[in-house]
Motif scaffolding. Structure first.
Motif, PDB file in Angstrom:
ATOM      1  N   HIS A 151      40.612  48.566  49.606  1.00  0.00           N
ATOM      2  CA  HIS A 151      41.032  47.319  48.444  1.00  0.00           C
ATOM      3  C   HIS A 151      40.126  47.181  47.508  1.00  0.00           C
ATOM      4  O   HIS A 151      40.689  46.547  46.376  1.00  0.00           O
ATOM      5  CB  HIS A 151      41.244  45.980  49.321  1.00  0.00           C
ATOM      6  CG  HIS A 151      40.248  45.244  49.500  1.00  0.00           C
ATOM      7  ND1 HIS A 151      39.147  45.529  50.591  1.00  0.00           N
ATOM      8  CD2 HIS A 151      39.762  44.070  48.971  1.00  0.00           C
ATOM      9  CE1 HIS A 151      38.440  44.432  50.705  1.00  0.00           C
ATOM     10  NE2 HIS A 151      38.601  43.697  49.768  1.00  0.00           N
ATOM     11  N   GLN A 152      38.666  47.161  47.442  1.00  0.00           N
ATOM     12  CA  GLN A 152      37.761  47.155  46.344  1.00  0.00           C
ATOM     13  C   GLN A 152      38.074  48.078  45.210  1.00  0.00           C
ATOM     14  O   GLN A 152      38.096  47.514  44.161  1.00  0.00           O
ATOM     15  CB  GLN A 152      36.462  47.087  46.780  1.00  0.00           C
ATOM     16  CG  GLN A 152      36.239  45.954  47.755  1.00  0.00           C
ATOM     17  CD  GLN A 152      36.018  44.687  47.090  1.00  0.00           C
ATOM     18  OE1 GLN A 152      36.144  44.524  45.613  1.00  0.00           O
ATOM     19  NE2 GLN A 152      35.937  43.468  47.742  1.00  0.00           N
ATOM     20  N   LEU A 155      40.948  46.817  43.255  1.00  0.00           N
ATOM     21  CA  LEU A 155      40.444  45.549  42.468  1.00  0.00           C
ATOM     22  C   LEU A 155      39.747  46.360  41.189  1.00  0.00           C
ATOM     23  O   LEU A 155      39.500  45.789  40.302  1.00  0.00           O
ATOM     24  CB  LEU A 155      39.902  44.795  43.218  1.00  0.00           C
ATOM     25  CG  LEU A 155      40.821  44.153  44.453  1.00  0.00           C
ATOM     26  CD1 LEU A 155      39.719  43.213  45.084  1.00  0.00           C
ATOM     27  CD2 LEU A 155      41.809  43.624  43.837  1.00  0.00           C
ATOM     28  N   SER A 156      39.065  47.717  41.513  1.00  0.00           N
ATOM     29  CA  SER A 156      37.928  48.081  40.317  1.00  0.00           C
ATOM     30  C   SER A 156      38.918  49.087  39.190  1.00  0.00           C
ATOM     31  O   SER A 156      38.131  49.457  38.538  1.00  0.00           O
ATOM     32  CB  SER A 156      36.945  48.678  41.074  1.00  0.00           C
ATOM     33  OG  SER A 156      36.417  47.829  41.911  1.00  0.00           O
ATOM     34  N   TYR A 337      44.894  43.318  52.151  1.00  0.00           N
ATOM     35  CA  TYR A 337      44.333  42.262  51.190  1.00  0.00           C
ATOM     36  C   TYR A 337      45.351  42.303  50.034  1.00  0.00           C
ATOM     37  O   TYR A 337      45.982  43.506  49.718  1.00  0.00           O
ATOM     38  CB  TYR A 337      43.185  42.927  50.531  1.00  0.00           C
ATOM     39  CG  TYR A 337      41.881  42.561  51.684  1.00  0.00           C
ATOM     40  CD1 TYR A 337      41.147  41.617  51.565  1.00  0.00           C
ATOM     41  CD2 TYR A 337      41.587  43.611  52.356  1.00  0.00           C
ATOM     42  CE1 TYR A 337      39.920  41.389  52.468  1.00  0.00           C
ATOM     43  CE2 TYR A 337      40.600  43.465  53.343  1.00  0.00           C
ATOM     44  CZ  TYR A 337      39.690  42.630  53.190  1.00  0.00           C
ATOM     45  OH  TYR A 337      38.563  42.624  54.135  1.00  0.00           O
ATOM     46  N   GLY A 341      41.926  39.725  47.127  1.00  0.00           N
ATOM     47  CA  GLY A 341      41.025  40.175  47.660  1.00  0.00           C
ATOM     48  C   GLY A 341      40.117  39.166  48.696  1.00  0.00           C
ATOM     49  O   GLY A 341      39.086  39.617  48.895  1.00  0.00           O
TER      50      GLY A 341
END
Length: 411
Positions: A151-152, A155-156, A337, A341
Motif C-alpha cells: 500500500h505504501q 501512495l508513492s 488500506y 494509509g
C-alpha cells in the motif's frame, strides 16, 4: 578606340545561342536533378539522435538490451549492477550525416567508448551545423533487500520519475498469468492508461508496441492454484522454453524478462506445506532462468483477520521474500488500506470487497473525497472483479511503482 564589327549572319547566330542558354539550359539542368529539386532546408539541417541503446549482441558485458531515455539533448542509460562501463558499444539512430566523440567518428553498433563519465556526442548535419548530446550511463545499485509493492507503493505513485516509466516501457517484457482476482491489477492499469490528463504515459499493450509497456495478459493460462497448485510452474517452463544457459532466458521467448502469477482465493485454504511448495517452485525457476525476474504474490483478503489462516500464509510468503530478497506484489496489503494509509482494515476483518467490521473503506473514502483524482479514476474504472473500483486503481498505481523499480529506479 578600335571598333569591332559583327557581320549580320554572325549576329543572328549569337542571338540564337543566347536564347538557347536562357530558355533551354535551365530545363536541362532541372531535369538532371532527378526531378527532386533542391534538398529541403529542414533535412539539410537535421541532426538529432532519435534512439540510443546498448544491445547484448554488441556488448559481451550485457545479458540483455538496455534502452536509453532521450530527454532533450541528454541521454540517460542504466545498466545492470556490476556491468563494466569502460568499453560499451552504443547502437543509435540519427538524422544527421555524421556522429563524433572528441573528433572520432562513431559507428552505430561498432564503436566502443568509456562511459564511466559523461560522454558528449556531436552530430553534424548536411549543412555542417552541429548538435551535441550528453550521454550519462549509470550502474544500477546492488540489491539491498526485497522489492515489495504494497500500500505504501500505491501512495508513492506520484513520486515515480518519468524516466523510469519510460524505461519500463522500453525494457520490460512481462508475462502475467491470472484469473479473475488477478485481473484487478490490469483493470487498475487500464484506469491509468485511459485517464486523459495522463496522456499516453501509462500506456500498456498485450505484446510489443512502441511507447507501451509489454504485458502478455492471461499468459500463461491459469493461476497459482488453478487447475492445481503446481501446473503453473510447468506452464511457465513451457511458455519460456528451455533455458539458454548463456543468457538466463527461455529459448522460445527470449524477450520475456518478468514473470508474475496471481492467486484467486487458494491461499485461504493453503497449508504451510502448500505455500512451501509454491516458494520452492518459484526459487527453482529463479535458479534456472537467472535473467528473468519472478514476482511473488500474496492472496486476497477473506475476512479472517489477524488470526485467520490466510493472514498466516500471507505472512509466510512475506517472511520468505524478506529473508531471501525476492520481488513481492503484496496483493493483500494493498487492499488492507485506504488512500490515507493510516488504518489497517485487515485487523478489522476486511475482505477483498473492501468491507470490514463496520463498513466499506473504499466507498467511505470516496464519499469523503469527492473531488480527489483517485475518486475520478475510480469513477471511470472498468468493472473491478470481486472488489471496489478504488481498490483496482490503487493496485494499478502500486504495480506501476513495481515496474519502475524493475526498470532500475531505487527510491
Amino acid at each position: 578606340m578600335e571598333r569591332i564589327f559583327i557581320s549580320g549572319t554572325f549576329s543572328k547566330r549569337l542571338e540564337f545561342f543566347l536564347l538557347f542558354c536562357f530558355l533551354i539550359l535551365p530545363i536541362i539542368l532541372f531535369s538532371c536533378g532527378g526531378g527532386g529539386g533542391d534538398a529541403q532546408p529542414s533535412a539539410a539541417s537535421a541532426k538529432d539522435i532519435t534512439a540510443f541503446s546498448f544491445t547484448d549482441a554488441a556488448n559481451s558485458a550485457l545479458a540483455q538490451n538496455v534502452t536509453g531515455v532521450i530527454s532533450g539533448t541528454n541521454i540517460y542509460v542504466t545498466v545492470p549492477n556490476g556491468t563494466s562501463r569502460t568499453a560499451l558499444v552504443a547502437t543509435f539512430s540519427t538524422t544527421g550525416q555524421e556522429v563524433r566523440i572528441v573528433g572520432a567518428v562513431q559507428i552505430s553498433g561498432t564503436t566502443a567508448n568509456n562511459f564511466t563519465g559523461s560522454v558528449v556526442y556531436t552530430v553534424t548535419a548536411q549543412d555542417a551545423s552541429t548538435k551535441t548530446y550528453t550521454v550519462t550511463v549509470s550502474e544500477a545499485p546492488a540489491s539491498t533487500g526485497a522489492i515489495v509493492a504494497d500500500h505504501q507503493a500505491a501512495l508513492s505513485f506520484d513520486s515515480i520519475p518519468d524516466a523510469y516509466i519510460t524505461a519500463a516501457k522500453s525494457n520490460l517484457h512481462i508475462a502475467y498469468g491470472h484469473t479473475s482476482h488477478g485481473s484487478q491489477i490490469i483493470t487498475g492499469m487500464d484506469a491509468l492508461k485511459n485517464y486523459a490528463p495522463y496522456g499516453a504515459k501509462y500506456n500498456w499493450h498485450d505484446g510489443v508496441l512502441a511507447g507501451a509497456l509489454d504485458i502478455r495478459d492471461y499468459t500463461p493460462d491459469g493461476d497459482l492454484g488453478n487447475p492445481d497448485r503446481t501446473t503453473w510452474e510447468s506452464r511457465t517452463r513451457a511458455f519460456l522454453g528451455p533455458v539458454n544457459p548463456s543468457t538466463g532466458r527461455g529459448t522460445t521467448r527470449p524477450e520475456i524478462n518478468v514473470i508474475i502469477w496471481s492467486w484467486c482465493g487458494q491461499v485461504s485454504g493453503a497449508t504451510e506445506a502448500d505455500i512451501n511448495t509454491y516458494l520452492n517452485l518459484m526459487n527453482g525457476l529463479e535458479d534456472d532462468y537467472w535473467d528473468v525476474k519472478f514476482v511473488y504474490m500474496t492472496g486476497h483478503l477473506d475476512g479472517g483477520g489477524t488470526a485467520g489462516n490466510l493472514n498466516q500464509r500471507n505472512q509466510q510468503i512475506r517472511n520468505y521474500c524478506s529473508t531471501y530478497n525476492k520481488i513481492l506484489f503484496d496483493f493483500a496489503d494493498i487492499e488492507s488500506y485506504d488512500p490515507a494509509g493510516a488504518t489497517n482494515f485487515m485487523l478489522q476483518n476486511a475482505t477483498d470487497a473492501c468491507t470490514y467490521s463496520s463498513g466499506n473503506w473504499a466507498t467511505e473514502w470516496i464519499t469523503a473525497n469527492p473531488t480527489h483524482v483517485l475518486t475520478t479514476l475510480a469513477a471511470s474504472c472498468g468493472d473491478c472483479a470481486h472488489s471496489e473500483k478504488l481498490n483496482c486503481v490503487l493496485k494499478g498505481r502500486a504495480v506501476w511503482w513495481l515496474w519502475s523499480r524493475l526498470a532500475g529506479w531505487n527510491p
